[in-house]
Design a protein around this motif. Structure first.
Motif, PDB file in Angstrom:
ATOM      1  N   PHE A 203      -5.243   5.150  12.540  1.00  0.00           N
ATOM      2  CA  PHE A 203      -4.337   5.298  11.031  1.00  0.00           C
ATOM      3  C   PHE A 203      -4.692   4.908  10.608  1.00  0.00           C
ATOM      4  CE2 PHE A 203       0.314   4.630  10.090  1.00  0.00           C
ATOM      5  CZ  PHE A 203       0.922   6.110   9.455  1.00  0.00           C
ATOM      6  N   ARG A 204      -5.375   6.112   9.258  1.00  0.00           N
ATOM      7  CA  ARG A 204      -6.112   5.866   8.233  1.00  0.00           C
ATOM      8  C   ARG A 204      -5.607   6.132   7.039  1.00  0.00           C
ATOM      9  NH1 ARG A 204     -10.383   2.437   7.088  1.00  0.00           N
ATOM     10  NH2 ARG A 204     -11.101   2.893   5.968  1.00  0.00           N
ATOM     11  N   ASN A 205      -4.572   6.431   6.119  1.00  0.00           N
ATOM     12  CA  ASN A 205      -3.876   6.745   4.935  1.00  0.00           C
ATOM     13  C   ASN A 205      -3.259   5.570   3.636  1.00  0.00           C
ATOM     14  OD1 ASN A 205      -1.082   5.374   4.883  1.00  0.00           O
ATOM     15  ND2 ASN A 205      -0.837   7.198   6.607  1.00  0.00           N
ATOM     16  N   ALA A 206      -3.139   6.912   2.909  1.00  0.00           N
ATOM     17  CA  ALA A 206      -3.340   5.682   1.488  1.00  0.00           C
ATOM     18  C   ALA A 206      -2.713   4.619   2.085  1.00  0.00           C
ATOM     19  CB  ALA A 206      -3.198   6.200   0.183  1.00  0.00           C
ATOM     20  N   GLU A 207      -1.176   4.743   2.366  1.00  0.00           N
ATOM     21  CA  GLU A 207       0.262   3.798   2.844  1.00  0.00           C
ATOM     22  C   GLU A 207      -0.258   2.332   3.234  1.00  0.00           C
ATOM     23  OE1 GLU A 207       1.632   7.770   1.884  1.00  0.00           O
ATOM     24  OE2 GLU A 207       0.277   6.915   3.255  1.00  0.00           O
ATOM     25  N   ALA A 225      -9.247  -7.398  -1.534  1.00  0.00           N
ATOM     26  CA  ALA A 225      -7.771  -6.534  -2.219  1.00  0.00           C
ATOM     27  C   ALA A 225      -8.497  -5.561  -3.007  1.00  0.00           C
ATOM     28  CB  ALA A 225      -6.977  -7.493  -2.859  1.00  0.00           C
ATOM     29  N   GLU A 226      -8.649  -5.975  -4.264  1.00  0.00           N
ATOM     30  CA  GLU A 226      -9.053  -4.824  -5.134  1.00  0.00           C
ATOM     31  C   GLU A 226     -10.155  -3.639  -4.332  1.00  0.00           C
ATOM     32  OE1 GLU A 226      -9.213  -2.052  -8.245  1.00  0.00           O
ATOM     33  OE2 GLU A 226      -7.875  -4.295  -7.961  1.00  0.00           O
ATOM     34  N   ARG A 233      -6.477   4.585  -3.307  1.00  0.00           N
ATOM     35  CA  ARG A 233      -6.702   4.890  -3.881  1.00  0.00           C
ATOM     36  C   ARG A 233      -7.233   7.024  -4.367  1.00  0.00           C
ATOM     37  NH1 ARG A 233      -5.862   0.419  -7.339  1.00  0.00           N
ATOM     38  NH2 ARG A 233      -8.317  -0.096  -8.007  1.00  0.00           N
ATOM     39  N   GLU A 234      -8.079   6.444  -3.938  1.00  0.00           N
ATOM     40  CA  GLU A 234      -9.298   7.825  -3.570  1.00  0.00           C
ATOM     41  C   GLU A 234      -8.441   8.627  -2.989  1.00  0.00           C
ATOM     42  OE1 GLU A 234     -13.351   6.488  -2.569  1.00  0.00           O
ATOM     43  OE2 GLU A 234     -13.453   5.362  -4.818  1.00  0.00           O
ATOM     44  N   LEU A 235      -7.933   7.789  -1.283  1.00  0.00           N
ATOM     45  CA  LEU A 235      -7.582   8.748  -0.598  1.00  0.00           C
ATOM     46  C   LEU A 235      -5.825   9.688  -0.690  1.00  0.00           C
ATOM     47  CD1 LEU A 235      -7.673   6.398   3.141  1.00  0.00           C
ATOM     48  CD2 LEU A 235      -8.728   8.692   2.322  1.00  0.00           C
ATOM     49  N   ARG A 236      -5.019   8.858  -2.022  1.00  0.00           N
ATOM     50  CA  ARG A 236      -4.328   9.403  -2.431  1.00  0.00           C
ATOM     51  C   ARG A 236      -4.948  10.453  -3.235  1.00  0.00           C
ATOM     52  NH1 ARG A 236       0.872   8.284  -1.740  1.00  0.00           N
ATOM     53  NH2 ARG A 236       0.198   6.019  -1.145  1.00  0.00           N
TER      54      ARG A 236
END
Length: 253
Positions: A203-207, A225-226, A233-236
């Motif tokens: 389950f890999r997404n921006a959220e 964290a950064e 951000r890249e996934l979004r």
């Protein structure tokens, strides 16, 4: 998943696909991703579709599976009130507990889209009363957790999020949901473990990555964290570009 008080309020609620649930899905607090975007659909076509659905719903012979399909079609055009009525009719006429449970879970999800959380909670409880150990149970528990959270019953919400992953240890979105609740309660270390479980299960997404970055930041792992936030951000951006391409293809079709 971000704080429910931010700009991404609302909800996304897993519905079945008309022939039982596939992999159970958890909730998030983003606007729902529906199969039909009314802003992209000719309103005349939408009216024609809804008229056809109304005709099917009032047919004399009751086919429960078809009623569930009708309800899901209402969802696609954002007619949630009609969907709730259709799913309830399906549940009342169902002679098979499996189909009845499916109808109640879908009814609850439609109520949640209308922000009718008390009605949603009741529908999920009906579903779980039929069989708390079925293949649908994890979805029902997750949806119930969401409705409880939105109605302010945060402790009960976490209880049901935990039950969801207990019923299905490979329920990736369930781990994500549980992590979100834990993070909201300030338990960042434990939340981080849950987000990692979700990621390991695919389950890999921006959220998910955004919430993991928030948990890392709260545990003092600022550099990591950064890195995770940048990946989010890249996934979004990729998802937004894909959405634009899909809309362009739809217009050119």
């Amino acid at each position: 998943m971000t704080d429910p008080d931010d700009e991404r309020e609302g909800g996304s609620h897993p519905f079945s696909e008309g022939e039982g649930f596939s992999d159970p899905e958890g909730f998030d607090l983003d606007p729902p991703e529906l199969a039909v975007d009314p802003s992209e659909v000719d309103p005349v076509d939408s009216r024609v579709l809804s008229d056809l659905l109304d005709e099917r719903q009032i047919a004399g012979d009751v086919d429960v599976e078809e009623l569930i399909d009708v309800g899901l079609s209402y969802i696609e055009i954002n007619r949630y009130e009609q969907a709730t009525e259709t799913f309830e009719r399906a549940a009342r006429f169902a002679e098979d507990d499996h189909l009845e449970q499916e109808a109640w879970v879908n009814k609850g999800a439609a109520h949640a889209e209308l922000e009718e959380y008390d009605a949603a909670i009741g529908a999920y409880q009906e579903a779980l009363s039929l069989d708390a150990d079925s293949e649908h149970a994890a979805s029902a528990e997750t949806n119930l957790a969401y409705a409880l959270w939105e109605s302010g019953q945060t402790e009960q919400a976490l209880d049901h999020a935990e039950r969801a992953v207990e019923r299905d240890h490979r329920f990736a979105q369930g781990w994500y949901n549980r992590g979100f609740f834990l993070l909201e309660r300030g338990l960042a270390e434990e939340a981080l473990n849950n987000f990692d479980n979700a990621l390991r299960l695919g389950f890999r997404n921006a959220e998910v990555l955004e919430e993991k970055a928030r948990a890392l930041e709260e545990t003092g792992q600022d550099d990591r964290a950064e890195e995770v936030a940048e990946e989010a951000r890249e996934l979004r951006e990729q998802a937004e570009e894909e959405l634009v391409r899909d809309r362009q293809r739809a217009r050119n079709a």
